[in-house]
Design an enzyme around this catalytic site. Structure first.
Site, PDB file in Angstrom:
ATOM      1  N   HIS A  78     -21.414  -2.347   3.379  1.00  0.00           N
ATOM      2  CA  HIS A  78     -20.031  -2.004   3.724  1.00  0.00           C
ATOM      3  C   HIS A  78     -19.965  -0.807   4.672  1.00  0.00           C
ATOM      4  O   HIS A  78     -19.052  -0.723   5.505  1.00  0.00           O
ATOM      5  CB  HIS A  78     -19.207  -1.791   2.451  1.00  0.00           C
ATOM      6  CG  HIS A  78     -19.070  -3.059   1.641  1.00  0.00           C
ATOM      7  ND1 HIS A  78     -18.852  -3.077   0.290  1.00  0.00           N
ATOM      8  CD2 HIS A  78     -19.151  -4.371   2.035  1.00  0.00           C
ATOM      9  CE1 HIS A  78     -18.790  -4.339  -0.132  1.00  0.00           C
ATOM     10  NE2 HIS A  78     -18.973  -5.140   0.907  1.00  0.00           N
TER      11      HIS A  78
ATOM     12  N   HIS B 285     -19.551 -15.612   3.235  1.00  0.00           N
ATOM     13  CA  HIS B 285     -19.732 -15.574   1.774  1.00  0.00           C
ATOM     14  C   HIS B 285     -18.864 -14.424   1.253  1.00  0.00           C
ATOM     15  O   HIS B 285     -19.314 -13.287   1.154  1.00  0.00           O
ATOM     16  CB  HIS B 285     -21.198 -15.349   1.415  1.00  0.00           C
ATOM     17  CG  HIS B 285     -22.092 -16.484   1.806  1.00  0.00           C
ATOM     18  ND1 HIS B 285     -22.333 -16.828   3.114  1.00  0.00           N
ATOM     19  CD2 HIS B 285     -22.776 -17.369   1.043  1.00  0.00           C
ATOM     20  CE1 HIS B 285     -23.146 -17.880   3.145  1.00  0.00           C
ATOM     21  NE2 HIS B 285     -23.421 -18.220   1.902  1.00  0.00           N
TER      22      HIS B 285
ATOM     23  N   SER C  48     -15.839  -7.284   0.894  1.00  0.00           N
ATOM     24  CA  SER C  48     -15.828  -7.375   2.357  1.00  0.00           C
ATOM     25  C   SER C  48     -14.518  -7.932   2.951  1.00  0.00           C
ATOM     26  O   SER C  48     -14.038  -7.399   3.960  1.00  0.00           O
ATOM     27  CB  SER C  48     -17.049  -8.152   2.859  1.00  0.00           C
ATOM     28  OG  SER C  48     -17.186  -9.372   2.182  1.00  0.00           O
TER      29      SER C  48
ATOM     30  N   GLU D  82     -15.553 -19.179   0.724  1.00  0.00           N
ATOM     31  CA  GLU D  82     -16.052 -18.944  -0.645  1.00  0.00           C
ATOM     32  C   GLU D  82     -16.047 -20.278  -1.368  1.00  0.00           C
ATOM     33  O   GLU D  82     -15.073 -21.020  -1.271  1.00  0.00           O
ATOM     34  CB  GLU D  82     -15.169 -17.910  -1.365  1.00  0.00           C
ATOM     35  CG  GLU D  82     -15.491 -17.685  -2.814  1.00  0.00           C
ATOM     36  CD  GLU D  82     -16.938 -17.255  -3.097  1.00  0.00           C
ATOM     37  OE1 GLU D  82     -17.427 -16.283  -2.509  1.00  0.00           O
ATOM     38  OE2 GLU D  82     -17.585 -17.946  -3.927  1.00  0.00           O
TER      39      GLU D  82
ATOM     40  N   GLY E 101     -19.837 -21.749   3.764  1.00  0.00           N
ATOM     41  CA  GLY E 101     -19.718 -20.870   4.930  1.00  0.00           C
ATOM     42  C   GLY E 101     -20.741 -21.156   6.019  1.00  0.00           C
ATOM     43  O   GLY E 101     -20.461 -20.983   7.210  1.00  0.00           O
TER      44      GLY E 101
ATOM     45  N   ASP F 205     -23.316 -12.870   4.009  1.00  0.00           N
ATOM     46  CA  ASP F 205     -23.781 -12.120   2.843  1.00  0.00           C
ATOM     47  C   ASP F 205     -24.012 -13.077   1.677  1.00  0.00           C
ATOM     48  O   ASP F 205     -23.323 -13.013   0.656  1.00  0.00           O
ATOM     49  CB  ASP F 205     -22.688 -11.075   2.505  1.00  0.00           C
ATOM     50  CG  ASP F 205     -23.017 -10.258   1.286  1.00  0.00           C
ATOM     51  OD1 ASP F 205     -24.212 -10.115   0.960  1.00  0.00           O
ATOM     52  OD2 ASP F 205     -22.070  -9.759   0.645  1.00  0.00           O
TER      53      ASP F 205
END
Ligand code: SAM
Length: 311
Positions: free
Chosen positions: A19, A42, A118, A136, A165, A185
């Site tokens: 982050h 993700h 995120s 997701e 994704g 991610d």
């Protein structure tokens, strides 16, 4: 069925690295006049409670975000969680302060119950003209994410897609204004994720070579995990693109044993962020910030950081 739930890990050292890098990249990319499209392949649930059942069970934020927060406070204000507050020696790196301040802005003053994932970090920074598309596939997390995003009343700025994704991103590249940041991610719960994330970046570069691609990966004793930065480096080099690889190790990856002689797994010891076409400001910002993270979050003599770059 997937068992990975990011709520157990929110605010851990991997989130701190990911982050911090994400915010630093967005600050730079959002300075330009042209609209930016951000993809989060993700996404997770979007918002997490650090005082909730999941986070308290794992306590991972105590060794990550909460420890950093405590270190950034004056020594006269010791943290309730995350150990003793210790001030950073040479002043705080601006991108670390920015990260901590941004997380704090999701909370009441003095309280740190909420940790933004995120999608929320990204949306918080976007301007009106910019767009965010998040993917997701976990049935519970996608419901929570959609409900959380709805509360933002961001309208068509944010799209939540219940899709894979790795595949879903293909139809969006190149984006209309030809400026994009792709964050990938994966949970790497499925062994195939290691190869899929590299394949996704390879395919994306053929569709949209000037995008910025950021991949988070765990540093663990598994050949597939070591392959991720190695293969991304080869990809970037062959495509003639600049790249940056930042890693943060907080402890040894060796197995230990407890008093009863049972094997104790160390938990995630280290992770990295590999970025293709990184903002030119990122290298110097991370060279200042990462040693500070080692100082604050490091748990043994194996704690270290690296910033490698090329192209
Ligand atoms: N990026 C989030 C953040 O920083 O707050 C955390 C994401 S978490 C590490 C990974 C998420 O990806 C999980 O919520 C998992 O359910 C989801 N996931 C797993 N495989 C996926 C796939 N193929 N496509 C989209 N989401 C996936």
């Amino acid at each position: 069925m997937f068992s990975y739930r990011h709520a157990f890990h929110a605010g851990n050292h991997a989130d701190v690295l990911k982050h911090t890098v994400l915010i630093a990249m967005l600050r730079h990319l959002l300075q330009k006049d042209t609209a930016l499209t951000v993809f989060d392949t993700h996404a997770g649930a979007g918002l997490y409670r650090l005082d909730g059942e999941y986070a308290e069970t794992s306590g991972e934020a105590a060794d990550g975000f909460l420890k950093l927060l405590a270190a950034l406070k004056k020594p006269s204000a010791p943290a309730k969680k995350g150990g003793t507050a210790k001030p950073l020696v040479d002043g705080v790196a601006p991108i670390l302060q920015d990260y901590v301040d941004l997380v704090a802005s999701f909370n009441q003053p003095g309280s740190h119950k909420i940790y933004p994932g995120s999608p929320f970090i990204i949306q918080h920074l976007l301007g009106e003209r910019d767009k965010l598309k998040v993917f997701e596939i976990h049935p519970t997390d996608v419901k929570t994410l959609s409900a959380n995003i709805k509360q933002l009343e961001a309208g068509r700025q944010v799209a939540v897609l219940r899709e894979d994704g790795f595949e879903g991103i293909k139809k969006f590249l190149p984006p209309p204004a030809r400026r994009a940041l792709v964050l990938s991610d994966p949970s790497y719960e499925i062994k195939n994720d290691y190869a899929r994330v590299v394949a996704m970046v390879a395919d994306s570069l053929t569709r949209f070579a000037t995008g910025t691609y950021a991949v988070w990966y765990p540093i663990i004793p598994r050949p597939e995990a070591h392959d991720v930065p190695r293969k991304l480096k080869t990809l970037a080099t062959k495509a003639g693109k600049s790249w940056l690889n930042a890693t943060l190790t907080i402890k040894s990856s060796k197995l230990t044993s407890d008093e009863a002689g049972d094997v104790v797994r160390p938990g995630l010891p280290a992770s990295g962020m590999f970025i293709i076409n990184p903002p030119h400001t990122l290298k110097a910002a991370l060279q200042l910030a990462l040693p500070q993270l080692v100082e604050v979050l490091g748990q043994d003599q194996h704690a270290t950081s690296t910033v490698e770059f090329g192209g």
